[in-house]
Scaffold this motif. Structure first.
Motif, PDB file in Angstrom:
ATOM      1  N   ASN A 151       0.869  -1.174   0.000  1.00 40.65           N
ATOM      2  CA  ASN A 151       0.000   0.000   0.000  1.00 40.65           C
ATOM      3  C   ASN A 151       0.907   1.225   0.000  1.00 40.65           C
ATOM      4  O   ASN A 151       1.699   1.402   0.927  1.00 40.65           O
ATOM      5  CB  ASN A 151      -0.900  -0.026   1.237  1.00 40.65           C
ATOM      6  CG  ASN A 151      -1.862   1.127   1.271  1.00 40.65           C
ATOM      7  OD1 ASN A 151      -2.278   1.642   0.246  1.00 40.65           O
ATOM      8  ND2 ASN A 151      -2.212   1.549   2.476  1.00 40.65           N
ATOM      9  N   LEU A 152       0.813   2.045  -1.039  1.00 41.18           N
ATOM     10  CA  LEU A 152       1.667   3.217  -1.176  1.00 41.18           C
ATOM     11  C   LEU A 152       0.821   4.488  -1.207  1.00 41.18           C
ATOM     12  O   LEU A 152      -0.359   4.447  -1.553  1.00 41.18           O
ATOM     13  CB  LEU A 152       2.478   3.122  -2.475  1.00 41.18           C
ATOM     14  CG  LEU A 152       3.462   1.953  -2.578  1.00 41.18           C
ATOM     15  CD1 LEU A 152       4.098   1.918  -3.954  1.00 41.18           C
ATOM     16  CD2 LEU A 152       4.515   2.039  -1.490  1.00 41.18           C
ATOM     17  N   PRO A 153       1.437   5.629  -0.876  1.00 40.95           N
ATOM     18  CA  PRO A 153       0.698   6.901  -0.945  1.00 40.95           C
ATOM     19  C   PRO A 153       0.479   7.312  -2.401  1.00 40.95           C
ATOM     20  O   PRO A 153       0.970   6.664  -3.330  1.00 40.95           O
ATOM     21  CB  PRO A 153       1.634   7.875  -0.234  1.00 40.95           C
ATOM     22  CG  PRO A 153       2.994   7.321  -0.482  1.00 40.95           C
ATOM     23  CD  PRO A 153       2.819   5.817  -0.472  1.00 40.95           C
ATOM     24  N   GLU A 154      -0.221   8.400  -2.589  1.00 41.07           N
ATOM     25  CA  GLU A 154      -0.452   8.966  -3.915  1.00 41.07           C
ATOM     26  C   GLU A 154       0.630  10.000  -4.221  1.00 41.07           C
ATOM     27  O   GLU A 154       1.171  10.642  -3.306  1.00 41.07           O
ATOM     28  CB  GLU A 154      -1.815   9.670  -3.957  1.00 41.07           C
ATOM     29  CG  GLU A 154      -2.993   8.768  -3.674  1.00 41.07           C
ATOM     30  CD  GLU A 154      -3.332   7.864  -4.837  1.00 41.07           C
ATOM     31  OE1 GLU A 154      -3.120   8.280  -6.000  1.00 41.07           O
ATOM     32  OE2 GLU A 154      -3.804   6.743  -4.586  1.00 41.07           O
ATOM     33  N   VAL A 155       0.928  10.180  -5.493  1.00 41.14           N
ATOM     34  CA  VAL A 155       1.811  11.266  -5.907  1.00 41.14           C
ATOM     35  C   VAL A 155       1.193  12.572  -5.429  1.00 41.14           C
ATOM     36  O   VAL A 155      -0.016  12.787  -5.540  1.00 41.14           O
ATOM     37  CB  VAL A 155       2.006  11.259  -7.443  1.00 41.14           C
ATOM     38  CG1 VAL A 155       2.743  12.512  -7.900  1.00 41.14           C
ATOM     39  CG2 VAL A 155       2.748  10.007  -7.875  1.00 41.14           C
ATOM     40  N   PHE A 177       4.000   5.838   5.837  1.00 38.65           N
ATOM     41  CA  PHE A 177       3.449   6.329   4.579  1.00 38.65           C
ATOM     42  C   PHE A 177       2.776   5.210   3.787  1.00 38.65           C
ATOM     43  O   PHE A 177       2.144   5.455   2.769  1.00 38.65           O
ATOM     44  CB  PHE A 177       4.507   7.020   3.710  1.00 38.65           C
ATOM     45  CG  PHE A 177       5.578   6.109   3.168  1.00 38.65           C
ATOM     46  CD1 PHE A 177       5.347   5.277   2.075  1.00 38.65           C
ATOM     47  CD2 PHE A 177       6.841   6.107   3.736  1.00 38.65           C
ATOM     48  CE1 PHE A 177       6.338   4.452   1.569  1.00 38.65           C
ATOM     49  CE2 PHE A 177       7.842   5.291   3.233  1.00 38.65           C
ATOM     50  CZ  PHE A 177       7.594   4.466   2.149  1.00 38.65           C
ATOM     51  N   GLY A 178       2.905   4.003   4.248  1.00 32.64           N
ATOM     52  CA  GLY A 178       2.308   2.859   3.568  1.00 32.64           C
ATOM     53  C   GLY A 178       2.534   1.613   4.404  1.00 32.64           C
ATOM     54  O   GLY A 178       2.972   1.690   5.557  1.00 32.64           O
ATOM     55  N   VAL A 205       5.621  13.362  -2.072  1.00 34.20           N
ATOM     56  CA  VAL A 205       5.816  12.206  -2.942  1.00 34.20           C
ATOM     57  C   VAL A 205       5.814  12.670  -4.395  1.00 34.20           C
ATOM     58  O   VAL A 205       4.834  13.253  -4.869  1.00 34.20           O
ATOM     59  CB  VAL A 205       4.717  11.136  -2.725  1.00 34.20           C
ATOM     60  CG1 VAL A 205       4.896   9.971  -3.695  1.00 34.20           C
ATOM     61  CG2 VAL A 205       4.741  10.645  -1.282  1.00 34.20           C
ATOM     62  N   GLU A 206       6.920  12.427  -5.075  1.00 33.92           N
ATOM     63  CA  GLU A 206       7.037  12.797  -6.483  1.00 33.92           C
ATOM     64  C   GLU A 206       6.684  11.621  -7.397  1.00 33.92           C
ATOM     65  O   GLU A 206       6.152  11.813  -8.488  1.00 33.92           O
ATOM     66  CB  GLU A 206       8.452  13.272  -6.799  1.00 33.92           C
ATOM     67  CG  GLU A 206       8.617  13.618  -8.273  1.00 33.92           C
ATOM     68  CD  GLU A 206       9.973  14.181  -8.587  1.00 33.92           C
ATOM     69  OE1 GLU A 206      10.914  13.391  -8.729  1.00 33.92           O
ATOM     70  OE2 GLU A 206      10.073  15.415  -8.699  1.00 33.92           O
ATOM     71  N   GLU A 207       6.989  10.404  -6.941  1.00 33.63           N
ATOM     72  CA  GLU A 207       6.758   9.218  -7.772  1.00 33.63           C
ATOM     73  C   GLU A 207       6.594   8.002  -6.873  1.00 33.63           C
ATOM     74  O   GLU A 207       7.206   7.933  -5.804  1.00 33.63           O
ATOM     75  CB  GLU A 207       7.963   9.027  -8.701  1.00 33.63           C
ATOM     76  CG  GLU A 207       7.820   7.931  -9.712  1.00 33.63           C
ATOM     77  CD  GLU A 207       9.027   7.826 -10.645  1.00 33.63           C
ATOM     78  OE1 GLU A 207       9.100   6.822 -11.368  1.00 33.63           O
ATOM     79  OE2 GLU A 207       9.897   8.729 -10.645  1.00 33.63           O
ATOM     80  N   ILE A 208       5.745   7.079  -7.296  1.00 28.12           N
ATOM     81  CA  ILE A 208       5.628   5.800  -6.602  1.00 28.12           C
ATOM     82  C   ILE A 208       6.039   4.698  -7.580  1.00 28.12           C
ATOM     83  O   ILE A 208       5.939   4.864  -8.795  1.00 28.12           O
ATOM     84  CB  ILE A 208       4.205   5.538  -6.057  1.00 28.12           C
ATOM     85  CG1 ILE A 208       3.180   5.427  -7.192  1.00 28.12           C
ATOM     86  CG2 ILE A 208       3.801   6.603  -5.048  1.00 28.12           C
ATOM     87  CD1 ILE A 208       1.821   4.923  -6.752  1.00 28.12           C
ATOM     88  N   ASN A 209       6.486   3.591  -7.042  1.00 28.64           N
ATOM     89  CA  ASN A 209       6.880   2.453  -7.867  1.00 28.64           C
ATOM     90  C   ASN A 209       5.629   1.615  -8.131  1.00 28.64           C
ATOM     91  O   ASN A 209       5.289   0.720  -7.357  1.00 28.64           O
ATOM     92  CB  ASN A 209       7.962   1.641  -7.167  1.00 28.64           C
ATOM     93  CG  ASN A 209       8.536   0.566  -8.051  1.00 28.64           C
ATOM     94  OD1 ASN A 209       7.957   0.204  -9.073  1.00 28.64           O
ATOM     95  ND2 ASN A 209       9.688   0.045  -7.655  1.00 28.64           N
TER      96      ASN A 209
END
Length: 124
Positions: A42-46, A56-57, A76-80
């Motif tokens: 689970n990751l944050p949004e850009v 953050f996740g 956050v600039e980018e997520i994988n």
């Protein structure tokens, strides 16, 4: 791909690298090994803000769910996105499977060198 010796680490088992002024964050090989087979991330949004020392996740394995703690404060600039489709990539290479990239970094947690982190892991 990152060289684990060149990274910085937290006591919560995250790693940190810099690409210019962008912080790249993931979890350590030690963490992925302890968690076992990872099945979900689970990751944050850009555009979301992350705060040093706060989750953050999270990652879910067949054993447990664990928070991923940010070693920095920023945006956050980018997520994988590859991890959203295949969390097992983290088990394959924890240092290639970065989670997020953060810009406007303004604070960092206390970070350890690779040697300090290895010593810390040996005491657990």
């Amino acid at each position: 791909m990152f060289d684990p010796k060149e990274l910085k680490y937290t006591r919560d088992d995250e790693w940190l690298a810099y690409e210019g002024d962008i912080a790249v964050i993931g979890i350590s090989d030690y963490a992925q090994h302890e968690l076992g087979d990872l099945v979900f991330v689970n990751l944050p949004e850009v555009g979301d803000e992350v705060v040093s020392g706060e989750a953050f996740g999270d990652v879910e394995s067949v054993k447990a769910v664990a928070d991923v703690i940010s070693p920095v404060t920023g945006i956050v600039e980018e997520i994988n996105e590859d991890l959203l489709d295949d969390a097992a990539l983290i088990n394959e290479d924890a240092y290639a499977a970065w989670f997020i990239k953060v810009k406007e970094v303004s604070a960092t947690e206390e970070l350890m060198t690779a040697d300090e982190y290895n010593d810390y892991c040996a005491t657990r």
